[in-house]
Write an enzyme that holds these catalytic residues in place. Sequence first.
Site, mmCIF file in Angstrom:
data_model
loop_
_atom_site.group_PDB
_atom_site.id
_atom_site.type_symbol
_atom_site.label_atom_id
_atom_site.label_comp_id
_atom_site.label_asym_id
_atom_site.label_seq_id
_atom_site.Cartn_x
_atom_site.Cartn_y
_atom_site.Cartn_z
ATOM 1 N N ASP A 150 57.213 39.773 100.388
ATOM 2 C CA ASP A 150 56.134 38.920 100.892
ATOM 3 C C ASP A 150 56.032 39.005 102.421
ATOM 4 O O ASP A 150 56.766 39.763 103.062
ATOM 5 C CB ASP A 150 56.430 37.479 100.402
ATOM 6 N N ASP A 205 46.361 34.552 97.577
ATOM 7 C CA ASP A 205 46.822 34.168 96.227
ATOM 8 C C ASP A 205 45.674 33.845 95.270
ATOM 9 O O ASP A 205 44.638 33.325 95.666
ATOM 10 C CB ASP A 205 47.732 32.941 96.325
HETATM 11 C C1 GLA Z 1 53.006 33.924 98.670
HETATM 12 C C2 GLA Z 1 52.673 34.999 97.646
HETATM 13 C C3 GLA Z 1 52.740 34.406 96.249
HETATM 14 C C4 GLA Z 1 54.132 33.853 96.000
HETATM 15 C C5 GLA Z 1 54.491 32.827 97.072
HETATM 16 C C6 GLA Z 1 55.951 32.412 97.004
HETATM 17 O O1 GLA Z 1 52.037 32.931 98.708
HETATM 18 O O2 GLA Z 1 51.398 35.530 97.900
HETATM 19 O O3 GLA Z 1 52.407 35.369 95.287
HETATM 20 O O4 GLA Z 1 55.056 34.907 96.000
HETATM 21 O O5 GLA Z 1 54.273 33.339 98.381
HETATM 22 O O6 GLA Z 1 56.294 31.478 97.985
#
Ligand code: GLA
Length: 402
Positions: A150, A205
């Site tokens: 990430d 997301d």
């Molecule tokens: C980010 C990523 C998500 C998830 C969260 C975890 O937002 O894009 O897919 O992995 O972090 O904290």
Amino acid sequence: MKKNGWIVLLLLVAMQLQAQKFEGLALTPPMGWNSWNTFQTNINEQLAKETADLFITSGMKDAGYLYIVLDDGWMAKERDSITGDLIPDPKKFPHGMKAVVDYVHSKGLKFGLYNCAGTKTCAGYPGTRGYEYQDARFYASLGIDYLKFDWCNSEGLSAKEAYTTMSNALRKAGRPIIFSLCEWGDNKPWLWAKETGQLWRTTGDIANIFDGIKNYGTWHANGVMTIVDMQDTLRKYAGPGHWNDPDMLEVGNGMKVNEDRAHFSIWCMLAAPLMAGNDLRKMTKEAKETLTDKDIIAIDQDPAGMQALKYAEKDSVQTWLKPLKNGDWAVCFLNRSLSSKDLSIDWKQMTVADNLSGTELNAVKNNYRVRDIWLKQNRGTTANPFKTTVPAHDVIVLRLAK
Ligand code: GLA
């Protein structure tokens, strides 16, 4: 040959063999399950093991799902104060992470973990910055097969450099691990990550809504259609071994059955990685049928590895076309509106010469058999016009076979 010459030769052969282990890691889009969309940081050993069991009993494994990935929240809040190693949270994983990995492997499945290029993960657990080679050795020692990486708390870092460093660290550690880049498309990874990892997120997301965005104040998550709108210009960057990732699936997480079907279908048309994000312990019959449909999954997993092109958009109905192996085509009519739409298609008018795949869709020259993927019905051939009704927030997906 002198002794030094032999040593150099052996080293070169060893390096070559090492590099080969990383070839062909994701020739078709990876398929699996990830904990984040449903569980956030509420994950533990039991959930991982039960999910592995359910992969077998629910038919997910038979349908092609292979990777069980624990997202953010698997670690203790601090690294080991002496070694600097990451520590799996001892309350959530009382037998350690290796026991979970071994259990998942014993089911013929593969296992993945999550971390972040920054100083901390998005949920505040130890990030990898400055520990890339140590963490890669740790993952290899656990025997993991997949790493999602990430981009939180990465201020001042160059994405290309940070992800390249981790990619190199994984190679050095020597275990073939799929490397899933998750920097939300901010630094256009499609332009530089083909050699770095096997998939890269293209957007922020996903949310469990069909359209629009979910606003969380400081950030927002995207509905399924909002994500779809960000994909068609990226088509040329996807292919075997390197995939655009429009994020994990929300099938079974609260949308209507038809919306789940549309979401899953368009992900398959986009040759997207298929990472289920639902609670398999509570999966409804409908969600299971959607997630495990072998005909639509075959479109996603088609060996040609082509992402669909958006051919037309009229009166809220989009037509997506995906060239498949051996000259077949998948056709998806996506109705984004809240009323059903009648369609009448004259196949002979729908000709496409696709430079990317080097194939053409041409019903003047060819007579294709038409099969409805979801209804499991043969619908004649492209010699005749095709009439159908696409229900609201739903799809009709066809396979045209030569
Ligand atoms: C980010 C990523 C998500 C998830 C969260 C975890 O937002 O894009 O897919 O992995 O972090 O904290």
